[in-house]
Scaffold this active site. Structure first.
Site, short mmCIF file in Angstrom:
data_model
loop_
_atom_site.label_atom_id
_atom_site.label_comp_id
_atom_site.label_asym_id
_atom_site.label_seq_id
_atom_site.Cartn_x
_atom_site.Cartn_y
_atom_site.Cartn_z
N TYR A 1 38.01 52.40 33.61
CA TYR A 1 38.37 53.66 34.28
C TYR A 1 37.21 54.65 34.43
O TYR A 1 37.05 55.25 35.50
CB TYR A 1 39.60 54.30 33.61
CG TYR A 1 40.88 53.64 34.11
CD1 TYR A 1 41.57 54.15 35.20
CD2 TYR A 1 41.35 52.49 33.52
CE1 TYR A 1 42.72 53.52 35.69
CE2 TYR A 1 42.49 51.85 34.00
CZ TYR A 1 43.17 52.37 35.08
OH TYR A 1 44.29 51.76 35.56
N GLU B 1 49.33 50.44 31.24
CA GLU B 1 48.79 49.07 31.26
C GLU B 1 48.56 48.57 29.83
O GLU B 1 48.90 47.43 29.50
CB GLU B 1 47.49 49.04 32.08
CG GLU B 1 47.76 49.17 33.59
CD GLU B 1 46.63 49.73 34.43
OE1 GLU B 1 46.91 50.22 35.54
OE2 GLU B 1 45.47 49.70 33.99
N TYR C 1 49.52 34.77 42.58
CA TYR C 1 50.45 33.84 43.24
C TYR C 1 51.84 34.00 42.62
O TYR C 1 51.99 34.01 41.39
CB TYR C 1 49.96 32.39 43.11
CG TYR C 1 48.72 32.17 43.96
CD1 TYR C 1 48.83 31.99 45.33
CD2 TYR C 1 47.44 32.22 43.40
CE1 TYR C 1 47.69 31.85 46.14
CE2 TYR C 1 46.30 32.08 44.19
CZ TYR C 1 46.44 31.90 45.56
OH TYR C 1 45.32 31.77 46.35
C1 LIG Z 1 51.80 39.70 44.63
C2 LIG Z 1 51.16 38.59 45.42
C3 LIG Z 1 51.77 37.35 45.47
C4 LIG Z 1 51.22 36.32 46.22
N1 LIG Z 1 51.84 35.11 46.25
C5 LIG Z 1 51.33 34.11 47.00
C6 LIG Z 1 51.98 32.84 47.07
O1 LIG Z 1 53.02 32.60 46.44
N2 LIG Z 1 51.40 31.86 47.82
C7 LIG Z 1 50.27 32.08 48.53
O2 LIG Z 1 49.79 31.16 49.20
N3 LIG Z 1 49.64 33.28 48.50
C8 LIG Z 1 50.13 34.28 47.74
N4 LIG Z 1 49.48 35.50 47.69
C9 LIG Z 1 48.21 35.65 48.41
C10 LIG Z 1 47.06 35.15 47.53
O3 LIG Z 1 46.89 36.01 46.42
C11 LIG Z 1 45.72 35.12 48.27
O4 LIG Z 1 45.49 36.37 48.84
C12 LIG Z 1 45.69 34.05 49.36
O5 LIG Z 1 45.86 32.76 48.77
C13 LIG Z 1 44.37 34.08 50.11
O6 LIG Z 1 43.33 33.93 49.19
P1 LIG Z 1 42.01 33.10 49.53
O7 LIG Z 1 41.06 33.28 48.43
O8 LIG Z 1 42.36 31.72 49.95
O9 LIG Z 1 41.53 33.82 50.83
P2 LIG Z 1 40.42 34.97 50.92
O10 LIG Z 1 39.09 34.43 50.58
O11 LIG Z 1 40.92 36.13 50.18
O12 LIG Z 1 40.46 35.23 52.48
C14 LIG Z 1 41.64 35.66 53.14
C15 LIG Z 1 41.36 35.74 54.64
O13 LIG Z 1 40.35 36.70 54.88
C16 LIG Z 1 39.24 36.10 55.53
N5 LIG Z 1 38.01 36.65 54.91
C17 LIG Z 1 37.63 36.51 53.62
N6 LIG Z 1 36.48 37.18 53.39
C18 LIG Z 1 36.14 37.73 54.56
C19 LIG Z 1 35.04 38.51 54.97
N7 LIG Z 1 34.11 38.90 54.11
N8 LIG Z 1 35.01 38.85 56.26
C20 LIG Z 1 35.97 38.47 57.14
N9 LIG Z 1 37.04 37.75 56.79
C21 LIG Z 1 37.11 37.38 55.54
C22 LIG Z 1 39.36 34.61 55.30
O14 LIG Z 1 38.80 33.87 56.38
C23 LIG Z 1 40.84 34.42 55.23
O15 LIG Z 1 41.40 34.27 56.50
C24 LIG Z 1 50.01 36.54 46.94
C25 LIG Z 1 49.40 37.78 46.87
C26 LIG Z 1 49.96 38.80 46.13
C27 LIG Z 1 49.29 40.13 46.09
C1 HEM Z 2 43.18 56.36 38.77
C2 HEM Z 2 42.59 55.21 39.03
C3 HEM Z 2 43.09 54.14 39.96
C4 HEM Z 2 43.95 54.21 41.03
C5 HEM Z 2 44.69 55.42 41.58
C6 HEM Z 2 44.06 52.87 41.56
C7 HEM Z 2 44.84 52.54 42.66
C8 HEM Z 2 45.00 51.26 43.14
C9 HEM Z 2 45.85 50.89 44.24
C10 HEM Z 2 46.70 51.88 45.06
C11 HEM Z 2 45.76 49.56 44.40
C12 HEM Z 2 46.50 48.71 45.44
C13 HEM Z 2 47.78 48.21 44.79
C14 HEM Z 2 48.59 47.33 45.72
O1 HEM Z 2 49.06 47.84 46.72
O2 HEM Z 2 48.73 46.15 45.44
C15 HEM Z 2 44.84 49.06 43.41
C16 HEM Z 2 44.44 47.74 43.30
C17 HEM Z 2 43.36 47.35 42.55
N1 HEM Z 2 42.69 48.12 41.61
FE1 HEM Z 2 43.03 50.04 41.15
N2 HEM Z 2 43.26 52.03 40.84
C18 HEM Z 2 42.65 52.77 39.85
C19 HEM Z 2 41.78 52.30 38.91
C20 HEM Z 2 41.22 51.04 38.92
C21 HEM Z 2 40.20 50.58 38.02
C22 HEM Z 2 39.60 51.38 36.87
C23 HEM Z 2 39.88 49.32 38.38
C24 HEM Z 2 38.84 48.45 37.71
C25 HEM Z 2 37.77 48.01 38.27
C26 HEM Z 2 40.73 48.96 39.51
C27 HEM Z 2 40.73 47.75 40.17
C28 HEM Z 2 41.66 47.36 41.12
C29 HEM Z 2 41.66 46.06 41.76
C30 HEM Z 2 40.68 44.94 41.49
C31 HEM Z 2 42.73 46.05 42.67
C32 HEM Z 2 43.13 44.90 43.60
C33 HEM Z 2 42.22 44.97 44.79
C34 HEM Z 2 42.35 43.80 45.72
O3 HEM Z 2 43.46 43.31 46.00
O4 HEM Z 2 41.29 43.40 46.18
N3 HEM Z 2 41.53 50.03 39.80
N4 HEM Z 2 44.40 50.10 42.65
#
Ligand SMILES: Cc1cc2nc3c(=O)[nH]c(=O)nc-3n(C[C@H](O)[C@H](O)[C@H](O)COP(=O)(O)OP(=O)(O)OC[C@H]3O[C@@H](n4cnc5c(N)ncnc54)[C@H](O)[C@@H]3O)c2cc1C
Ligand code: HEM
Length: 393
Positions: free
Chosen positions: A95, A138, A207
Site C-alpha cells: 500500500y 484483506e 479463473y
Molecule cells: C473473476 C474472474 C474470473 C475469470 N474466470 C475465467 C474462466 O472461468 N475461464 C476463462 O477462460 N477466463 C476467466 N477469466 C479471465 C482470465 O482471468 C484471463 O483474463 C483470460 O484467460 C485471458 O488471459 P491471458 O493471459 O490468456 O490473456 P492476456 O495475455 O491477458 O491477453 C488478453 C487479450 O489482450 C490482448 N493483449 C495482451 N497484451 C496486450 C498488449 N500489450 N497490447 C495489446 N493487446 C494485448 C491479447 O492478445 C488477448 O487478446 C476470469 C477473470 C476474472 C477476473
Molecule cells: C487504496 C488503494 C487501492 C484502491 C482504491 C484499489 C482499487 C482497485 C480497483 C478498483 C481494482 C479493480 C477491481 C475489479 O474491478 O476487479 C483493483 C485491482 C487491482 N489492484 Fe488495487 N487498489 C488499491 C491498492 C492496491 C495495491 C496496494 C496494489 C498492489 C500492488 C493493488 C493491485 C491491484 C491489482 C494487481 C489489481 C488487478 C489489476 C488487473 O486486473 O490487472 N491495488 N484495485
C-alpha cells in the site's frame, strides 16, 4: 482520521477526478511500474493496454471521494476490490508504494497550483484511510482462509489430475493439492488465482471454479484467448501431472441461498461460475432456468453435461441460443443473438426471480437492460466481470 478541512478538499476535487481521473490513473501506473517494478507481475498488462484497469481504479477513487462522508455506501465496491486483491495476494506492505505513486501522479497531473501542499496532504490522509480499510479487510480474510480446514495463504502447489477438452476453445483442468491434503471449500461462483510463468515472465490470472466444491479438487475451464499469454500457456503446455500454483478461492459473485426461481444466463466462457451455481442449486428444490448463448455448437462447452442434468432434474429447464446456425444437428432453441423477446419466453412467468449473468461486456449490457425491462427487480440481479469492473449502463 481526516479533518473537516481535508474532507472538504477531497469533496472539492471530485469534478477534477470526474474529468481527468483516467489520465491521472494512467500516469499513476506509469510511475508505479517505473519506481516499483516488483509489483508488475501482479498486474495484467492487457488490462493496462485496454485502459480497463485505469477506468476501474479511476472509478474506485471517484466513488471514494464522492462518499468520503459515508463510506458505508461503498460496500459493493470495497468487496469487489478486496476479493480481487485477495486472489492476487496483495499485501499491506504494497500500500505505501501505491500511495507514494498516486500522490506523485496527483502532483504531476494537476500541477503545483492546483495540487497545493494542503491538497496533497488531504489526499495522503484519504488514501491512508482507504488503504487501512482495504488492507485491514484483506488481512482478516488471509488469516481466515489460512486457518479454515483445507486453507492456506499465498501460493500452493497443485497437480493437474486431468485435462479435458470441453469445446473448440475451452479446456478444463482438474487439480488436486500436491501435499495430498484437503482443499478449502468455496462458494458457488467464486474463482481462484493462478500464478504462471510464461516466457520467463511471472503472471497472475483468475479463473472461476467450474465444478462444485468437494474439499479435494478444484476444476477450472479456460478459454483460449487469441494472443492471450496464460490461457495459451495452459492449453499448449500444461498437462496432466504438471504442477501449477494456486491462491485460495475468493470472489463475491456467489449464489445466495433462497427459494425463488433461479435464472442463470451466460455467454461463452461466462458459463464457468454458473456451473458451480447450478450444481449447488440442484441439491435443493428451486426451479432453475439455465440460459446459455454461444457462437455455434463447436464452441458450446458443457452441453452434454447440462442436457444430462436437465434429463435427471425436472426442476431444471435449459435453453441454448447460437449466434450462427451451423447445421441440422446443432439444435439450439434459438438462432441469433439473445434478444429481449427470446429472454421473455425463457424466463419464468413470474419475474420475482434471482438472476445471475456473465459473458462478454456487450452481452452483459444487453442482458442487464432486458432483465430490467422485463421486470426482474434490480436488487435480485447479480453479475461479475472476467476483468476489471466496468459500467453496464
Ligand atoms: C473473476 C474472474 C474470473 C475469470 N474466470 C475465467 C474462466 O472461468 N475461464 C476463462 O477462460 N477466463 C476467466 N477469466 C479471465 C482470465 O482471468 C484471463 O483474463 C483470460 O484467460 C485471458 O488471459 P491471458 O493471459 O490468456 O490473456 P492476456 O495475455 O491477458 O491477453 C488478453 C487479450 O489482450 C490482448 N493483449 C495482451 N497484451 C496486450 C498488449 N500489450 N497490447 C495489446 N493487446 C494485448 C491479447 O492478445 C488477448 O487478446 C476470469 C477473470 C476474472 C477476473
Ligand atoms: C487504496 C488503494 C487501492 C484502491 C482504491 C484499489 C482499487 C482497485 C480497483 C478498483 C481494482 C479493480 C477491481 C475489479 O474491478 O476487479 C483493483 C485491482 C487491482 N489492484 Fe488495487 N487498489 C488499491 C491498492 C492496491 C495495491 C496496494 C496494489 C498492489 C500492488 C493493488 C493491485 C491491484 C491489482 C494487481 C489489481 C488487478 C489489476 C488487473 O486486473 O490487472 N491495488 N484495485
Amino acid at each position: 482520521m481526516l479533518t473537516q478541512a481535508q474532507r472538504a478538499i477531497i469533496t472539492a476535487t471530485v469534478p477534477i477526478l470526474e474529468q481527468g481521473g483516467e489520465a491521472l490513473t494512467r500516469h499513476f501506473y506509469q510511475n508505479l511500474f517505473r519506481d516499483h517494478p516488483e509489483v508488475l507481475p501482479y498486474f495484467n498488462q492487457a488490462h493496462q493496454h485496454s485502459g480497463e484497469q485505469q477506468r476501474a481504479l479511476a472509478n474506485g477513487v471517484l466513488m471514494y471521494a464522492k462518499h468520503i462522508d459515508q463510506l458505508d455506501a461503498l460496500g459493493g465496491l470495497v468487496s469487489v476490490i478486496v476479493n480481487k486483491h485477495v486472489a492476487l495476494q496483495i499485501r499491506a506492505e504494497h500500500y505505501p508504494l501505491v500511495g507514494a505513486s498516486l500522490l506523485q501522479a496527483i502532483r504531476e497531473v494537476l500541477g503545483e497550483e492546483v495540487a497545493s501542499d494542503a491538497v496533497i496532504d488531504a489526499w495522503g490522509a484519504a488514501y491512508g484511510q482507504l488503504a487501512e480499510i482495504l488492507a485491514g479487510e484483506e488481512g482478516r480474510i488471509y488469516k481466515e482462509k489460512a486457518a479454515a480446514p483445507g486453507g492456506w495463504s499465498g501460493a500452493r502447489d497443485f497437480i493437474v489430475q486431468s485435462k479435458i477438452v470441453e469445446s473448440a476453445e475451452i479446456t478444463s483442468f482438474l487439480m488436486a493439492p500436491a501435499d495430498g491434503r484437503p482443499v478449502l471449500d468455496f462458494a458457488p461462483g467464486q474463482y481462484i488465482g493462478v500464478l504462471a510463468t510464461v516466457d520467463g515472465v511471472s503472471m497472475r490470472r483468475q479463473y472461476s471454479l467450474s465444478a462444485a466444491s468437494n474439499g479435494q479438487t478444484y476444476r477450472i475451464s479456460v478459454k483460449r484467448e487469441q494472443g492471450g499469454k496464460v490461457s495459451n500457456h495452459f492449453h499448449d503446455h500444461v498437462r496432466a501431472g504438471d504442477t501449477v500454483q494456486l491462491t485460495p478461492p475468493s470472489g463475491d459473485f456467489v449464489l445466495q441461498d433462497g427459494d425463488k426461481p433461479l435464472v442463470l444466463i451466460s455467454g461463452g466462457v461466462g458459463i464457468t461460475p454458473t456451473l458451480a451455481m447450478l450444481a449447488a442449486a440442484l441439491r435443493g428444490k428451486r426451479p432453475v432456468h439455465f440460459i446459455h448463448a454461444a457462437r455455434h455448437q463447436g464452441v458450446h462447452a458443457f452441453r452434454q453435461q447440462i442436457d444430462e442434468l436437465a434429463a435427471r432434474h425436472p426442476q431444471l429447464t435449459r435453453y441454448y441460443c447460437y449466434a450462427e446456425h451451423a447445421g441440422a444437428h446443432d439444435a439450439p432453441d434459438a438462432v441469433g443473438l439473445l434478444s429481449k423477446e427470446r429472454l421473455a419466453q425463457w424466463l419464468p412467468a413470474s419475474r420475482d426471480v434471482d438472476a445471475y449473468f456473465l459473458g462478454p461486456q456487450p452481452f452483459m449490457r444487453a442482458v442487464k437492460q432486458y432483465l430490467r425491462e422485463l421486470g426482474v427487480p434490480e436488487q435480485q440481479t447479480h453479475h461479475e466481470f472476467f476483468g476489471p469492473a466496468a459500467a453496464l449502463n
